[in-house]
Scaffold this motif. Structure first.
Motif, PDB file in Angstrom:
ATOM      1  N   ASP A  32     -30.191  13.739   2.431  1.00  0.00           N
ATOM      2  CA  ASP A  32     -29.855  14.135   3.803  1.00  0.00           C
ATOM      3  C   ASP A  32     -31.108  14.509   4.592  1.00  0.00           C
ATOM      4  O   ASP A  32     -31.898  15.367   4.166  1.00  0.00           O
ATOM      5  N   ALA A  65     -26.071  12.640   6.854  1.00  0.00           N
ATOM      6  CA  ALA A  65     -25.017  12.834   5.855  1.00  0.00           C
ATOM      7  C   ALA A  65     -23.904  11.796   5.948  1.00  0.00           C
ATOM      8  O   ALA A  65     -23.453  11.259   4.931  1.00  0.00           O
ATOM      9  N   ASN A  83     -24.625  17.215   2.685  1.00  0.00           N
ATOM     10  CA  ASN A  83     -24.029  18.537   2.761  1.00  0.00           C
ATOM     11  C   ASN A  83     -22.554  18.471   2.389  1.00  0.00           C
ATOM     12  O   ASN A  83     -21.869  17.495   2.670  1.00  0.00           O
ATOM     13  N   TYR A 104     -25.854  23.127  -4.479  1.00  0.00           N
ATOM     14  CA  TYR A 104     -25.896  24.337  -3.662  1.00  0.00           C
ATOM     15  C   TYR A 104     -24.534  25.014  -3.767  1.00  0.00           C
ATOM     16  O   TYR A 104     -23.532  24.459  -3.335  1.00  0.00           O
ATOM     17  N   GLY A 107     -23.028  27.355   1.343  1.00  0.00           N
ATOM     18  CA  GLY A 107     -23.625  26.678   2.485  1.00  0.00           C
ATOM     19  C   GLY A 107     -24.859  27.410   2.986  1.00  0.00           C
ATOM     20  O   GLY A 107     -24.976  28.635   2.851  1.00  0.00           O
ATOM     21  N   PRO A 138     -23.264  18.143   9.347  1.00  0.00           N
ATOM     22  CA  PRO A 138     -22.425  19.252   8.889  1.00  0.00           C
ATOM     23  C   PRO A 138     -22.478  20.437   9.851  1.00  0.00           C
ATOM     24  O   PRO A 138     -21.492  21.154  10.025  1.00  0.00           O
ATOM     25  N   ASN A 139     -23.621  20.635  10.478  1.00  0.00           N
ATOM     26  CA  ASN A 139     -23.767  21.771  11.384  1.00  0.00           C
ATOM     27  C   ASN A 139     -22.900  21.621  12.628  1.00  0.00           C
ATOM     28  O   ASN A 139     -22.479  22.616  13.225  1.00  0.00           O
ATOM     29  N   SER A 182     -30.214  25.327   9.728  1.00  0.00           N
ATOM     30  CA  SER A 182     -30.336  25.872   8.376  1.00  0.00           C
ATOM     31  C   SER A 182     -30.881  27.295   8.416  1.00  0.00           C
ATOM     32  O   SER A 182     -31.801  27.599   9.183  1.00  0.00           O
ATOM     33  N   GLY A 209     -23.906  23.632   0.451  1.00  0.00           N
ATOM     34  CA  GLY A 209     -25.021  22.889   1.018  1.00  0.00           C
ATOM     35  C   GLY A 209     -25.097  21.522   0.355  1.00  0.00           C
ATOM     36  O   GLY A 209     -24.087  20.864   0.124  1.00  0.00           O
ATOM     37  N   ASN A 210     -26.301  21.092   0.004  1.00  0.00           N
ATOM     38  CA  ASN A 210     -26.472  19.762  -0.573  1.00  0.00           C
ATOM     39  C   ASN A 210     -25.852  19.658  -1.964  1.00  0.00           C
ATOM     40  O   ASN A 210     -26.026  20.546  -2.798  1.00  0.00           O
TER      41      ASN A 210
END
Length: 329
Positions: A32, A65, A83, A104, A107, A138-139, A182, A209-210
């Motif tokens: 990503d 992503a 993500n 991860y 998040g 994702p954000n 992030s 997260g990832n």
């Protein structure tokens, strides 16, 4: 005779070595974003031979992503590192993708704003300019849920799309009032002398997260390769956690991310205070090992995204999330 025997043995050894080298599985992993030091455990895993130990030769390429998940589903790449929120959205849309290593455990998305703006909650974003890196990121999903949780919608803000490489600078130079990106970039801003307010997305949207993703087809047809790949990922992260944060960063700077070398101290702090402390590890990983999957947490994440209509219907976590320990069983 002895010379001939030694020569024959040496030749056989060379042939055996060549066969072993040819036997290594070559795979492509799409990560990503772009090459950044935050992926240094994977880079260190290659340079330290953890992937080679599993008879795997890996090539890293990069994309957003949503593109990663499309490529995984189509079989264009073997493994992805997107993500977790994007994976849920992909599964909800019927893409045949599988999380095989929850790397991860939580998040790392966060809303960041200069303290001087007075933005302390999502409700404070009304009328403000907020940036994300893309409408497929994702954000962007996290922003929508955060706004709805505060009784707002995208119509209540001015949304900007700013590239990954420019989004922190956009906040720093007051081009935008806030960014959803992030939590690790808080360290960059503070290193530049900026007083920052941070709202962790994980506080209202438990997520991941990832994570390592592959296709349903690859998992079904070659579980051994998937198992070996996740073993290599685990070994890579274990090495970094076991006191090698700075060593991993040096590997990243030398071969993968040379333009970041002047930020080593800042990155080292971010790794130790965030990644090692609570992102890569959890109570679950201490019990079951790195990459362990909490299906209940994954389901909660999917249910919340459906509740806020970010996805039409929550997929079942058990249909797209696999615990590494169960692969090949």
């Amino acid at each position: 005779m002895n010379v001939m025997l030694k020569t024959g043995v040496a030749t056989l050894a060379l042939i055996a070595s060549g066969v072993a080298a040819l036997a290594a599985d070559k795979v492509v992993m799409q990560i990503d974003g772009a090459a950044v030091p935050f992926y240094s455990p994977l880079y260190a895993g290659v340079e330290n031979g953890f992937f080679a130990d599993q008879d795997i030769e890996v090539e890293f390429i990069y994309a957003g992503a949503s593109d990663i998940l499309t490529n995984i589903a189509a079989g264009n790449v073997d493994f992805g590192f997107p993500n977790g929120d994007a994976v849920v959205a992909a599964a909800a849309n019927g893409l045949p993708v599988k999380v095989v290593h929850t790397t991860y455990q939580r998040g790392i998305g966060a809303l960041l704003a200069k303290a001087e703006t007075g933005i302390e909650t999502y409700a404070d974003l009304k009328g403000k300019t907020v940036a994300v890196t893309s409408l497929g990121s994702p954000n962007y999903l996290q922003l929508q849920v955060g706004l709805q949780d505060a009784g707002l919608s995208l119509d209540d803000i001015k949304l900007e799309v700013v590239s990954t490489g420019a989004i922190v600078q956009a906040l720093q130079s007051d081009q935008v009032d806030a960014i959803v990106f992030s939590e690790l970039r808080k360290y960059n801003l503070e290193g530049a002398g900026v007083d920052v307010t941070m709202i962790l997305s994980n506080d209202f949207l438990p997520s991941f997260g990832n994570v390592v993703v592959t296709s349903s087809r690859l998992l079904e047809e070659n579980p051994d390769l998937v198992k070996r790949f996740t073993n290599a990922v685990t070994a890579s992260y274990e090495w970094v956690i076991d006191g090698h944060v700075d060593d991993a960063l040096e590997i990243s700077f030398e071969k993968y991310t040379p333009t970041w070398a002047d930020q080593k101290e800042l990155l080292s702090t971010a790794f130790k205070n965030s990644f090692v402390a609570s992102v890569w590890q959890s109570d679950l990983t201490r019990e079951k090992g790195l990459g362990a999957a909490d299906l209940d947490a994954w389901q909660a994440n999917a249910d919340i995204l459906a509740k806020y209509e970010v996805v039409d219907e929550a997929p079942k976590a058990a249909d797209f999330v696999v615990d590494p320990s169960s692969i090949g069983e």
